[in-house]
Motif scaffolding. Structure first.
Motif, PDB file in Angstrom:
ATOM      1  N   GLY A  41       0.806  -1.219   0.000  1.00 37.02           N
ATOM      2  CA  GLY A  41       0.000   0.000   0.000  1.00 37.02           C
ATOM      3  C   GLY A  41       0.833   1.261   0.000  1.00 37.02           C
ATOM      4  O   GLY A  41       0.543   2.211  -0.738  1.00 37.02           O
ATOM      5  N   GLY A  42       1.882   1.292   0.823  1.00 38.04           N
ATOM      6  CA  GLY A  42       2.736   2.471   0.879  1.00 38.04           C
ATOM      7  C   GLY A  42       3.459   2.710  -0.429  1.00 38.04           C
ATOM      8  O   GLY A  42       3.574   3.856  -0.893  1.00 38.04           O
ATOM      9  N   TYR A  43       3.925   1.634  -1.060  1.00 44.18           N
ATOM     10  CA  TYR A  43       4.599   1.772  -2.359  1.00 44.18           C
ATOM     11  C   TYR A  43       3.627   2.277  -3.420  1.00 44.18           C
ATOM     12  O   TYR A  43       3.964   3.160  -4.225  1.00 44.18           O
ATOM     13  N   GLY A  44       2.416   1.725  -3.439  1.00 45.37           N
ATOM     14  CA  GLY A  44       1.432   2.158  -4.418  1.00 45.37           C
ATOM     15  C   GLY A  44       1.047   3.616  -4.238  1.00 45.37           C
ATOM     16  O   GLY A  44       0.920   4.366  -5.224  1.00 45.37           O
ATOM     17  N   LEU A  45       0.877   4.040  -2.999  1.00 49.19           N
ATOM     18  CA  LEU A  45       0.519   5.429  -2.746  1.00 49.19           C
ATOM     19  C   LEU A  45       1.656   6.381  -3.098  1.00 49.19           C
ATOM     20  O   LEU A  45       1.422   7.530  -3.485  1.00 49.19           O
ATOM     21  N   ALA A  46       2.880   5.921  -2.943  1.00 52.25           N
ATOM     22  CA  ALA A  46       4.023   6.792  -3.202  1.00 52.25           C
ATOM     23  C   ALA A  46       4.346   6.910  -4.687  1.00 52.25           C
ATOM     24  O   ALA A  46       4.805   7.969  -5.144  1.00 52.25           O
ATOM     25  N   LYS A  47       4.106   5.853  -5.454  1.00 51.46           N
ATOM     26  CA  LYS A  47       4.605   5.819  -6.824  1.00 51.46           C
ATOM     27  C   LYS A  47       3.523   5.841  -7.904  1.00 51.46           C
ATOM     28  O   LYS A  47       3.842   5.833  -9.091  1.00 51.46           O
ATOM     29  N   GLN A  85      11.335   8.295  -0.998  1.00 49.87           N
ATOM     30  CA  GLN A  85      12.745   8.671  -1.000  1.00 49.87           C
ATOM     31  C   GLN A  85      13.664   7.545  -1.460  1.00 49.87           C
ATOM     32  O   GLN A  85      14.706   7.796  -2.054  1.00 49.87           O
ATOM     33  N   ALA A  86      13.275   6.287  -1.185  1.00 48.20           N
ATOM     34  CA  ALA A  86      14.193   5.170  -1.423  1.00 48.20           C
ATOM     35  C   ALA A  86      14.174   4.673  -2.863  1.00 48.20           C
ATOM     36  O   ALA A  86      15.171   4.109  -3.336  1.00 48.20           O
ATOM     37  N   VAL A  87      13.044   4.847  -3.555  1.00 51.53           N
ATOM     38  CA  VAL A  87      12.925   4.306  -4.912  1.00 51.53           C
ATOM     39  C   VAL A  87      12.862   5.463  -5.905  1.00 51.53           C
ATOM     40  O   VAL A  87      11.851   6.174  -5.977  1.00 51.53           O
ATOM     41  N   PRO A  88      13.913   5.708  -6.687  1.00 55.31           N
ATOM     42  CA  PRO A  88      13.898   6.805  -7.674  1.00 55.31           C
ATOM     43  C   PRO A  88      12.896   6.529  -8.786  1.00 55.31           C
ATOM     44  O   PRO A  88      12.794   5.407  -9.303  1.00 55.31           O
ATOM     45  N   ASP A  89      12.176   7.558  -9.167  1.00 54.46           N
ATOM     46  CA  ASP A  89      11.219   7.418 -10.269  1.00 54.46           C
ATOM     47  C   ASP A  89      11.921   7.075 -11.585  1.00 54.46           C
ATOM     48  O   ASP A  89      11.369   6.362 -12.428  1.00 54.46           O
ATOM     49  N   PHE A 146       4.586  -5.794 -11.356  1.00 56.22           N
ATOM     50  CA  PHE A 146       4.957  -6.747 -10.318  1.00 56.22           C
ATOM     51  C   PHE A 146       6.431  -7.109 -10.408  1.00 56.22           C
ATOM     52  O   PHE A 146       7.122  -7.206  -9.393  1.00 56.22           O
ATOM     53  N   HIS A 147       6.907  -7.310 -11.632  1.00 56.16           N
ATOM     54  CA  HIS A 147       8.327  -7.606 -11.814  1.00 56.16           C
ATOM     55  C   HIS A 147       9.185  -6.430 -11.357  1.00 56.16           C
ATOM     56  O   HIS A 147      10.220  -6.615 -10.703  1.00 56.16           O
ATOM     57  N   SER A 176      12.301  -2.534  -6.839  1.00 54.53           N
ATOM     58  CA  SER A 176      11.921  -1.704  -5.692  1.00 54.53           C
ATOM     59  C   SER A 176      12.127  -2.412  -4.355  1.00 54.53           C
ATOM     60  O   SER A 176      12.602  -1.797  -3.390  1.00 54.53           O
ATOM     61  N   ALA A 177      11.744  -3.680  -4.267  1.00 58.75           N
ATOM     62  CA  ALA A 177      11.787  -4.388  -2.983  1.00 58.75           C
ATOM     63  C   ALA A 177      13.173  -4.374  -2.339  1.00 58.75           C
ATOM     64  O   ALA A 177      13.293  -4.147  -1.122  1.00 58.75           O
ATOM     65  N   PRO A 178      14.274  -4.619  -3.106  1.00 53.88           N
ATOM     66  CA  PRO A 178      15.591  -4.544  -2.454  1.00 53.88           C
ATOM     67  C   PRO A 178      15.897  -3.166  -1.874  1.00 53.88           C
ATOM     68  O   PRO A 178      16.554  -3.062  -0.831  1.00 53.88           O
ATOM     69  N   LEU A 179      15.430  -2.112  -2.521  1.00 53.25           N
ATOM     70  CA  LEU A 179      15.668  -0.767  -2.006  1.00 53.25           C
ATOM     71  C   LEU A 179      14.812  -0.462  -0.785  1.00 53.25           C
ATOM     72  O   LEU A 179      15.164   0.393   0.033  1.00 53.25           O
TER      73      LEU A 179
END
Length: 282
Positions: A93-99, A163-167, A181-182, A188-191
């Motif tokens: 959810g946080g990733y989806g809201l951020a990106k 902040q952790a995942v650059p666009d 998903f890939h 993204s997940a490693p970052l």
């Protein structure tokens, strides 16, 4: 001025450390005493008699047909399903809201901030009434399902993902033909590792120490977590003739915090390594 400020901070840290470590020291010391030693010796010093730690552990694990082991298994179930699920949902959810941009994003942000400000105990009674209508009370689901919701974890992963995942990295992956998903799991997940571990620590501690929600949801002692089970032993120790289990309450409390300490020591290594790896990226 700098030295004076440093000395004040050192004294404050020392006071906080003493405040935090004295109860733990009391627990460790008294877990080594027999029932008679608890009544006859000073709380912060070992008994001059027999060292009874291993006997206390054995009695704790076997008392009342080993119900402590059952409570431990229940707690692990609630932590794995509840805290693990909450971490997964907060991360996605946080990733989806951020990106991703979508209509109503500001409203979702306001709802999340409002949910963070609401204490969990304020929602316990309404949750109980709702689950009672659904027939889920006195079942593991009545503890697991509310534990899946972590507004603070969602907000933390939202801000961390920004902040952790650059666009630019996401755009490059999409140009190369990678699906969402890939891209998430491989890029993204490693970052997001340090943020995920942080949320996991918060949710594990909250679920492990959860008391009020299981107290109102569960009636069957076979589904008690450790917090409710140890409290029932403590209530028994306060009655006439029940003092014989007081050493089991202390030993059980010590055994209860050991998995949390192990989780912190284990996850802290991945947390620090993730932060260090992120600090040297260009």
């Amino acid at each position: 001025m700098g030295r004076r400020r440093s000395a004040v901070l050192t004294v404050l840290i020392a006071l906080v450390a003493i405040y935090s470590l004295v109860p733990l020291a009391w627990l460790v010391v008294n877990a080594t005493k027999t029932q008679e030693g608890l009544l006859s010796s000073f709380g912060l010093w070992f008994d001059d008699g027999r060292f009874a730690l291993f006997d206390n552990v054995r009695q704790t694990l076997t008392y009342d047909d080993g119900v402590f082991v059952r409570w431990l298994g229940n707690t692990l179930l609630y932590v794995v399903a509840g805290a693990g699920g909450a971490t997964l949902l907060a991360t996605l959810g946080g990733y989806g809201l951020a990106k991703f941009d979508f209509p109503g994003k500001r409203a979702v942000f306001a709802v999340v901030i409002g949910a963070v400000a609401v204490p969990g105990t304020a929602l316990a009674v309404p949750t109980f009434l709702m689950f009672s209508r659904m027939g889920l009370t006195n079942t593991p689901w009545s503890v697991i399902i509310p534990s899946l919701v972590s507004p603070f974890g969602l907000y933390l992963m939202w801000t961390f993902s920004q902040q952790a995942v650059p666009d630019e990295m996401l755009e490059a992956a999409r140009i190369d033909g990678a699906g969402e998903f890939h891209t998430f799991f491989r890029v993204s997940a490693p970052l997001l590792g340090p943020g995920i571990v942080t949320v996991l620590l918060f949710t594990v501690v909250a679920t492990w120490n959860n008391y009020f929600l299981p107290l109102i949801m569960l009636k069957d002692p076979q589904w008690y977590p450790l917090t409710i089970g140890l409290n029932s032993w403590n209530d028994q120790a306060q009655t006439v003739g029940g003092q014989a289990v007081f050493n089991l309450v202390i030993t059980g409390s010590l055994l209860t915090i050991l998995p949390l300490l192990a989780a912190f020591l284990l996850l802290q290594r991945y947390w620090q390594s993730g932060l260090a790896a992120g600090s040297v990226k260009e």
